[in-house]
Scaffold this active site. Structure first.
Site, PDB file in Angstrom:
ATOM      1  N   LYS A 165      -0.880  10.389 -30.142  1.00  9.29           N
ATOM      2  CA  LYS A 165       0.560  10.160 -30.071  1.00  9.29           C
ATOM      3  C   LYS A 165       1.072   9.512 -31.347  1.00  9.29           C
ATOM      4  CE  LYS A 165       1.383  10.305 -25.150  1.00  9.29           C
ATOM      5  NZ  LYS A 165       1.232   9.599 -23.908  1.00  9.29           N
TER       6      LYS A 165
ATOM      7  N   LYS B 271      -4.887  21.429 -24.677  1.00  5.18           N
ATOM      8  CA  LYS B 271      -4.636  21.449 -23.233  1.00  5.18           C
ATOM      9  C   LYS B 271      -3.205  21.927 -22.956  1.00  5.18           C
ATOM     10  CE  LYS B 271      -2.901  16.883 -22.048  1.00  5.18           C
ATOM     11  NZ  LYS B 271      -2.890  15.781 -21.146  1.00  5.18           N
TER      12      LYS B 271
ATOM     13  N   LYS C 282       3.313  20.102 -20.694  1.00  5.42           N
ATOM     14  CA  LYS C 282       4.744  20.422 -20.614  1.00  5.42           C
ATOM     15  C   LYS C 282       5.499  19.882 -21.823  1.00  5.42           C
ATOM     16  CE  LYS C 282       4.652  16.644 -17.500  1.00  5.42           C
ATOM     17  NZ  LYS C 282       3.971  16.441 -16.255  1.00  5.42           N
TER      18      LYS C 282
HETATM   19  P1  TYM Z   1      -0.512  12.707 -16.756  1.00  5.94           P
HETATM   20  O1  TYM Z   1       0.818  12.417 -16.149  1.00  5.94           O
HETATM   21  O2  TYM Z   1      -0.549  13.127 -18.192  1.00  5.94           O
HETATM   22  O3  TYM Z   1      -1.272  13.828 -15.935  1.00  5.94           O
HETATM   23  C1  TYM Z   1      -1.509  13.699 -14.527  1.00  5.94           C
HETATM   24  C2  TYM Z   1      -2.870  14.256 -14.167  1.00  5.94           C
HETATM   25  O4  TYM Z   1      -2.944  15.650 -14.545  1.00  5.94           O
HETATM   26  C3  TYM Z   1      -4.093  15.873 -15.356  1.00  5.94           C
HETATM   27  N1  TYM Z   1      -3.761  16.938 -16.334  1.00  5.94           N
HETATM   28  C4  TYM Z   1      -4.496  18.016 -16.558  1.00  5.94           C
HETATM   29  N2  TYM Z   1      -5.647  18.430 -16.033  1.00  5.94           N
HETATM   30  C5  TYM Z   1      -6.165  19.581 -16.487  1.00  5.94           C
HETATM   31  N3  TYM Z   1      -5.586  20.341 -17.419  1.00  5.94           N
HETATM   32  C6  TYM Z   1      -4.413  19.971 -17.983  1.00  5.94           C
HETATM   33  N4  TYM Z   1      -3.841  20.754 -18.901  1.00  5.94           N
HETATM   34  C7  TYM Z   1      -3.812  18.759 -17.559  1.00  5.94           C
HETATM   35  N5  TYM Z   1      -2.675  18.096 -17.884  1.00  5.94           N
HETATM   36  C8  TYM Z   1      -2.668  16.974 -17.127  1.00  5.94           C
HETATM   37  C9  TYM Z   1      -4.363  14.523 -16.017  1.00  5.94           C
HETATM   38  O5  TYM Z   1      -5.722  14.393 -16.398  1.00  5.94           O
HETATM   39  C10 TYM Z   1      -4.026  13.570 -14.912  1.00  5.94           C
HETATM   40  O6  TYM Z   1      -5.117  13.407 -14.022  1.00  5.94           O
HETATM   41  N6  TYM Z   1      -2.371   8.181 -17.757  1.00  5.94           N
HETATM   42  C11 TYM Z   1      -2.145   9.155 -16.711  1.00  5.94           C
HETATM   43  C12 TYM Z   1      -1.338   8.620 -15.535  1.00  5.94           C
HETATM   44  C13 TYM Z   1      -1.877   7.409 -14.863  1.00  5.94           C
HETATM   45  C14 TYM Z   1      -3.022   7.341 -14.023  1.00  5.94           C
HETATM   46  C15 TYM Z   1      -3.060   6.003 -13.542  1.00  5.94           C
HETATM   47  C16 TYM Z   1      -3.967   8.286 -13.639  1.00  5.94           C
HETATM   48  C17 TYM Z   1      -1.309   6.173 -14.880  1.00  5.94           C
HETATM   49  N7  TYM Z   1      -2.014   5.335 -14.063  1.00  5.94           N
HETATM   50  C18 TYM Z   1      -4.073   5.585 -12.656  1.00  5.94           C
HETATM   51  C19 TYM Z   1      -4.974   7.846 -12.757  1.00  5.94           C
HETATM   52  C20 TYM Z   1      -5.014   6.525 -12.282  1.00  5.94           C
HETATM   53  C21 TYM Z   1      -1.383  10.324 -17.285  1.00  5.94           C
HETATM   54  O7  TYM Z   1      -0.636  10.196 -18.218  1.00  5.94           O
HETATM   55  O8  TYM Z   1      -1.494  11.471 -16.556  1.00  5.94           O
END
Ligand code: TYM
Length: 334
Positions: A116, A197, A200
């Site tokens: 980022k 990956k 969005k």
């Molecule tokens: P976030 O919002 O980016 O994504 C949510 C979940 O979706 C998974 N993911 C994917 N998996 C496979 N292929 C992809 N292209 C793909 N894009 C997203 C992410 O691995 C995630 O599991 N930091 C986290 C949010 C968070 C969190 C937490 C997660 C905050 N607190 C506590 C688990 C536990 C995040 O930004 O996810």
């Protein structure tokens, strides 16, 4: 299984808009499969979402929309706790305590932080601190299992370190949470650049499929997906584009990648992409329909969020007061 034997599952997504099939296949679909046998908590992490530039009105709208998307994807609020992170006291309080035990170097090493900041966007300290807040989300409920996509593995490692450090510094308090990374769909890749990956936040809308994309849009995006040289429908290290489409197809159909490869022996990419398009369209149809129905029902969504926050808060206070006592804060007068 009795309630006390049930393991706690916690995981989250940021309310950054309509989810992609990457979020669905890599994350939510696996969460749904855990509902019956686990105590599941799914915070909508609005506090994480303000670490990057955003519009307040959009954030509010997206947070509500995400609850509707979750329910549409099968996260039945009767079987799990859906709540908004900022509705529960404890996430930031615990993050502060954990932050005071976390070396800065550990945060600066996070690849997501490095990615980022490499984009040249302004860096605030919330962005650096982000993984500590994530650790607090998990540890505040003493979660046993954290299902995530592969991109969150490093943050989970930091969470485990934070728990161990707290236990070691004070006394045994937190369980060490286990990441659960699904095999199929653990990393759904961009349709335009299968080395990255699916996200969005990609500038190219053709790179991702949203849960609410219309059937024709889905068909077009898949038809235009980057494939590889050659014509064989086969997964392999030099076939990242085809492998990605096979993995998406398998995620929606429930069949294995090998079964799908067998279906396309002797056929070309054109037939293959058409078939992938149909599988995705049919897989998303019930989700889109349910989303449209639930999103309109404000009273129902409010009720879900209120009950979710109450339930989560009860659990959160238990751990938070334990933590505050252990670190030496004077007990609150109630
Ligand atoms: P976030 O919002 O980016 O994504 C949510 C979940 O979706 C998974 N993911 C994917 N998996 C496979 N292929 C992809 N292209 C793909 N894009 C997203 C992410 O691995 C995630 O599991 N930091 C986290 C949010 C968070 C969190 C937490 C997660 C905050 N607190 C506590 C688990 C536990 C995040 O930004 O996810």
């Amino acid at each position: 299984m009795s309630d006390t034997d049930r393991k706690t599952v916690l995981t989250a997504a940021q309310p950054t808009g309509i989810l992609t099939i990457g979020n669905y296949l890599g994350a939510i679909k696996n969460w749904v499969s855990l509902l019956d046998d686990h105590d599941c908590l799914f915070p909508l992490v609005d506090m994480h979402a303000i670490t990057v530039p955003y519009e307040p009105a959009d954030l509010r709208k997206r947070t509500r929309s995400l609850v509707a998307q979750y329910i549409a994807c099968g996260l039945d609020p009767e079987k799990c706790t859906l709540f908004i992170q900022s509705h529960v006291v404890g996430h930031t309080e615990l993050a502060w305590v954990l932050g005071c035990l976390t070396p800065i170097g550990e945060l600066q090493r996070m690849t997501q932080f490095k990615d980022k900041t490499a984009k040249g966007a302004p860096i605030n300290s919330g962005l650096l601190f982000y993984p500590v807040l994530m650790a607090a989300d998990i540890l505040l409920y003493n979660a046993d299992i954290v299902p995530v996509g592969e991109d969150q593995k490093q943050h989970l490692e930091l969470t485990r370190n934070a728990a161990e450090r707290f236990n070691h510094t004070y006394s045994e308090t937190f369980k060490i949470p286990e990441p659960k990374i699904g095999t199929t769909g653990a990393r759904v890749l961009s349709l335009q650049d299968p080395t990255r990956k699916m996200s969005k936040s990609d500038d190219n809308q053709g790179a991702y499929i949203l849960l609410t994309d219309e059937p024709d849009v889905i068909r077009k995006k898949i038809a235009r997906a980057v494939t590889d040289s050659g014509s064989e429908v086969k997964s392999g290290p030099d076939k990242a584009g085809v492998a990605n489409l096979l993995s998406i197809m398998s995620g929606f159909s429930g069949k294995s990648i090998e079964e799908h490869e067998a279906e396309f022996v002797g056929k070309g990419y054109g037939d293959f992409k058409k078939a992938v398009g149909e599988v995705v369209v049919e897989g998303l149809r019930p989700i889109r329909e349910k989303f449209e129905e639930v999103e309109k029902d404000k009273g129902y969504l409010d009720g879900v969020l209120k009950a979710g926050a109450e339930n989560a808060q009860k659990k959160a206070y238990k751990i938070l007061s334990k933590v505050q006592r252990k670190v030496g804060f004077v007990e609150r007068f109630r």
